[in-house]
Design a protein around this motif. Structure first.
Motif, PDB file in Angstrom:
ATOM      1  N   GLN A  43     -39.377   9.421 -17.148  1.00 53.10           N
ATOM      2  CA  GLN A  43     -40.326  10.371 -16.551  1.00 53.10           C
ATOM      3  C   GLN A  43     -41.728   9.808 -16.775  1.00 53.10           C
ATOM      4  OE1 GLN A  43     -39.534  13.891 -18.863  1.00 53.10           O
ATOM      5  NE2 GLN A  43     -38.196  14.779 -17.316  1.00 53.10           N
ATOM      6  N   GLU A  44     -42.501   9.691 -15.709  1.00 51.86           N
ATOM      7  CA  GLU A  44     -43.896   9.285 -15.818  1.00 51.86           C
ATOM      8  C   GLU A  44     -44.769  10.461 -15.376  1.00 51.86           C
ATOM      9  OE1 GLU A  44     -45.040   6.595 -17.144  1.00 51.86           O
ATOM     10  OE2 GLU A  44     -43.182   5.434 -17.292  1.00 51.86           O
ATOM     11  N   PHE A  45     -45.604  10.940 -16.301  1.00 50.08           N
ATOM     12  CA  PHE A  45     -46.464  12.088 -16.039  1.00 50.08           C
ATOM     13  C   PHE A  45     -47.893  11.625 -15.772  1.00 50.08           C
ATOM     14  CE2 PHE A  45     -43.096  13.526 -18.862  1.00 50.08           C
ATOM     15  CZ  PHE A  45     -42.646  14.676 -18.229  1.00 50.08           C
ATOM     16  N   GLY A  46     -48.620  12.413 -14.997  1.00 51.22           N
ATOM     17  CA  GLY A  46     -50.011  12.073 -14.746  1.00 51.22           C
ATOM     18  C   GLY A  46     -50.814  13.235 -14.210  1.00 51.22           C
ATOM     19  N   SER A  47     -52.079  12.980 -13.973  1.00 52.62           N
ATOM     20  CA  SER A  47     -52.990  13.915 -13.325  1.00 52.62           C
ATOM     21  C   SER A  47     -54.278  13.157 -13.005  1.00 52.62           C
ATOM     22  CB  SER A  47     -53.300  15.103 -14.233  1.00 52.62           C
ATOM     23  OG  SER A  47     -54.144  16.032 -13.573  1.00 52.62           O
ATOM     24  N   PRO A  48     -54.784  13.284 -11.764  1.00 52.39           N
ATOM     25  CA  PRO A  48     -54.249  14.062 -10.647  1.00 52.39           C
ATOM     26  C   PRO A  48     -53.135  13.302  -9.915  1.00 52.39           C
ATOM     27  CG  PRO A  48     -56.245  12.953  -9.979  1.00 52.39           C
ATOM     28  CD  PRO A  48     -56.067  12.643 -11.438  1.00 52.39           C
ATOM     29  N   TYR A  94     -44.566  16.284  -7.186  1.00 57.08           N
ATOM     30  CA  TYR A  94     -43.940  14.970  -7.296  1.00 57.08           C
ATOM     31  C   TYR A  94     -44.912  13.901  -6.836  1.00 57.08           C
ATOM     32  CZ  TYR A  94     -39.993  11.858  -7.969  1.00 57.08           C
ATOM     33  OH  TYR A  94     -39.160  10.888  -8.459  1.00 57.08           O
ATOM     34  N   ASP A  95     -45.043  12.847  -7.640  1.00 54.97           N
ATOM     35  CA  ASP A  95     -45.957  11.749  -7.348  1.00 54.97           C
ATOM     36  C   ASP A  95     -45.113  10.499  -7.072  1.00 54.97           C
ATOM     37  OD1 ASP A  95     -47.683   9.456  -7.684  1.00 54.97           O
ATOM     38  OD2 ASP A  95     -49.135  10.757  -8.679  1.00 54.97           O
ATOM     39  N   TYR A  96     -45.145  10.026  -5.826  1.00 57.40           N
ATOM     40  CA  TYR A  96     -44.293   8.915  -5.424  1.00 57.40           C
ATOM     41  C   TYR A  96     -44.808   7.570  -5.934  1.00 57.40           C
ATOM     42  CZ  TYR A  96     -42.013  12.498  -2.756  1.00 57.40           C
ATOM     43  OH  TYR A  96     -41.339  13.647  -2.407  1.00 57.40           O
ATOM     44  N   LYS A  97     -46.082   7.482  -6.297  1.00 58.98           N
ATOM     45  CA  LYS A  97     -46.586   6.279  -6.956  1.00 58.98           C
ATOM     46  C   LYS A  97     -46.065   6.220  -8.391  1.00 58.98           C
ATOM     47  CE  LYS A  97     -50.829   5.329  -4.363  1.00 58.98           C
ATOM     48  NZ  LYS A  97     -52.312   5.136  -4.436  1.00 58.98           N
ATOM     49  N   LEU A  98     -46.058   7.369  -9.033  1.00 60.12           N
ATOM     50  CA  LEU A  98     -45.500   7.415 -10.384  1.00 60.12           C
ATOM     51  C   LEU A  98     -44.001   7.146 -10.368  1.00 60.12           C
ATOM     52  CD1 LEU A  98     -47.351  10.381 -12.152  1.00 60.12           C
ATOM     53  CD2 LEU A  98     -47.798   7.930 -12.311  1.00 60.12           C
ATOM     54  N   TYR A 106     -55.914   7.961 -12.849  1.00 59.88           N
ATOM     55  CA  TYR A 106     -55.142   8.980 -13.572  1.00 59.88           C
ATOM     56  C   TYR A 106     -55.867   9.334 -14.866  1.00 59.88           C
ATOM     57  CZ  TYR A 106     -51.163   8.344 -10.431  1.00 59.88           C
ATOM     58  OH  TYR A 106     -50.347   8.292  -9.332  1.00 59.88           O
ATOM     59  N   MET A 107     -56.260  10.599 -14.971  1.00 60.24           N
ATOM     60  CA  MET A 107     -56.974  11.067 -16.152  1.00 60.24           C
ATOM     61  C   MET A 107     -56.022  11.354 -17.318  1.00 60.24           C
ATOM     62  SD  MET A 107     -59.988  10.834 -15.020  1.00 60.24           S
ATOM     63  CE  MET A 107     -60.881  11.585 -16.371  1.00 60.24           C
ATOM     64  N   TRP A 108     -54.789  11.744 -16.986  1.00 54.87           N
ATOM     65  CA  TRP A 108     -53.758  12.023 -17.984  1.00 54.87           C
ATOM     66  C   TRP A 108     -52.561  11.137 -17.714  1.00 54.87           C
ATOM     67  CZ3 TRP A 108     -54.341  15.332 -22.107  1.00 54.87           C
ATOM     68  CH2 TRP A 108     -55.430  16.210 -22.062  1.00 54.87           C
ATOM     69  N   LYS A 109     -51.926  10.644 -18.790  1.00 57.39           N
ATOM     70  CA  LYS A 109     -50.762   9.781 -18.647  1.00 57.39           C
ATOM     71  C   LYS A 109     -49.742  10.114 -19.735  1.00 57.39           C
ATOM     72  CE  LYS A 109     -53.821   5.992 -17.225  1.00 57.39           C
ATOM     73  NZ  LYS A 109     -54.317   4.640 -17.588  1.00 57.39           N
ATOM     74  N   GLY A 110     -48.471  10.065 -19.384  1.00 54.31           N
ATOM     75  CA  GLY A 110     -47.428  10.314 -20.368  1.00 54.31           C
ATOM     76  C   GLY A 110     -46.114   9.732 -19.909  1.00 54.31           C
ATOM     77  N   CYS A 168     -48.464  16.254 -12.320  1.00 57.50           N
ATOM     78  CA  CYS A 168     -47.497  15.585 -11.455  1.00 57.50           C
ATOM     79  C   CYS A 168     -46.566  14.710 -12.285  1.00 57.50           C
ATOM     80  CB  CYS A 168     -48.215  14.742 -10.396  1.00 57.50           C
ATOM     81  SG  CYS A 168     -49.377  13.532 -11.069  1.00 57.50           S
ATOM     82  N   VAL A 169     -45.482  14.292 -11.656  1.00 54.78           N
ATOM     83  CA  VAL A 169     -44.487  13.480 -12.350  1.00 54.78           C
ATOM     84  C   VAL A 169     -43.738  12.618 -11.339  1.00 54.78           C
ATOM     85  CG1 VAL A 169     -42.641  15.204 -12.181  1.00 54.78           C
ATOM     86  CG2 VAL A 169     -42.600  13.549 -14.064  1.00 54.78           C
ATOM     87  N   GLY A 170     -43.281  11.465 -11.790  1.00 52.90           N
ATOM     88  CA  GLY A 170     -42.367  10.621 -11.045  1.00 52.90           C
ATOM     89  C   GLY A 170     -41.196  10.298 -11.954  1.00 52.90           C
ATOM     90  N   ILE A 171     -39.982  10.286 -11.427  1.00 56.55           N
ATOM     91  CA  ILE A 171     -38.771  10.171 -12.252  1.00 56.55           C
ATOM     92  C   ILE A 171     -37.883   9.061 -11.699  1.00 56.55           C
ATOM     93  CG2 ILE A 171     -36.814  11.447 -13.215  1.00 56.55           C
ATOM     94  CD1 ILE A 171     -38.429  14.023 -12.307  1.00 56.55           C
TER      95      ILE A 171
END
Length: 210
Positions: A185-190, A85-89, A122-126, A169-172
């Protein structure tokens, strides 16, 4: 053929459901300012955070598959790791949930991409978004809608996001406004937001730029 007909019928239901919900976008009252509006709604972040376990069970279970582009074969996704879980996301998801209550789109009300809210690194975003009446759109229903189990490949974009190997990781977020619940849903990495924050629940006013 029966399975394909079932998927088509289910997809038609989903599209009809979403079309019905679009009526909530412009309804309601907001406070306007120059270049922005203030949207008052209610957050359900304790419920939103509970969706993480459903996503991870989905990613690591036997239902981790999606249709190929011709809808003739299931593509099995193996070896996926659980998301953290990513609290910034989550903060981004909360902002986006208020924004899609004004304009249901991956484009923000100010015309920018939804990813313009992401900080650098963030290298990946969704992003996945969903909406529905408050009565029929609790957390479990939003997750089921995003699974798109009975949809063809073209309708499984949200499913593929939840099963994407690049995301770690994800934030919802869940925001209730004018009789509808808006889920993001916001997805990312790292993971750039590992430090846990207190879940926001209850009525809040959010400034949305236009």
């Amino acid at each position: 053929m029966k399975k394909m007909k079932k998927r088509v019928r289910s997809l038609a239901f989903v599209l009809a459901f979403l079309a019905l919900c679009v009526g909530f976008i412009t309804a309601g009252k907001v406070t306007a300012q120059a270049g922005s509006v203030k949207v008052t709604g209610k957050y359900y972040q304790t419920d939103a955070r509970k969706m993480l376990s459903k996503i991870n069970k989905f990613r690591t279970g036997k239902n981790a598959w999606y249709w190929n582009e011709t809808d003739t074969e299931k593509v099995r996704v193996k070896g996926l790791k659980k998301l953290t879980y990513d609290y910034k996301l989550e903060k981004i998801a909360m902002k986006r949930a208020a924004e899609i209550a004004i304009s249901f789109s991956h484009t923000r009300p100010n015309g920018q991409s939804c990813f313009s809210l992401y900080p650098s690194g963030y290298m990946w975003k969704g992003e996945n978004i969903a909406m529905g009446t408050s009565r029929i759109m609790p957390m479990s229903s939003a997750f089921t809608l995003w699974q798109e189990t009975d949809c063809p490949y073209a309708g499984q974009g949200h499913r593929r996001n939840m099963l994407h190997s690049g995301f770690t990781c994800v934030g919802i977020a869940c925001f209730e406004y004018n009789g509808a619940k808006y889920w993001v849903q916001e997805f990312g990495s790292p993971n750039k937001g590992k430090k846990k924050t207190k879940a926001v629940n209850g009525k809040k006013t959010v400034k949305v730029s236009k």
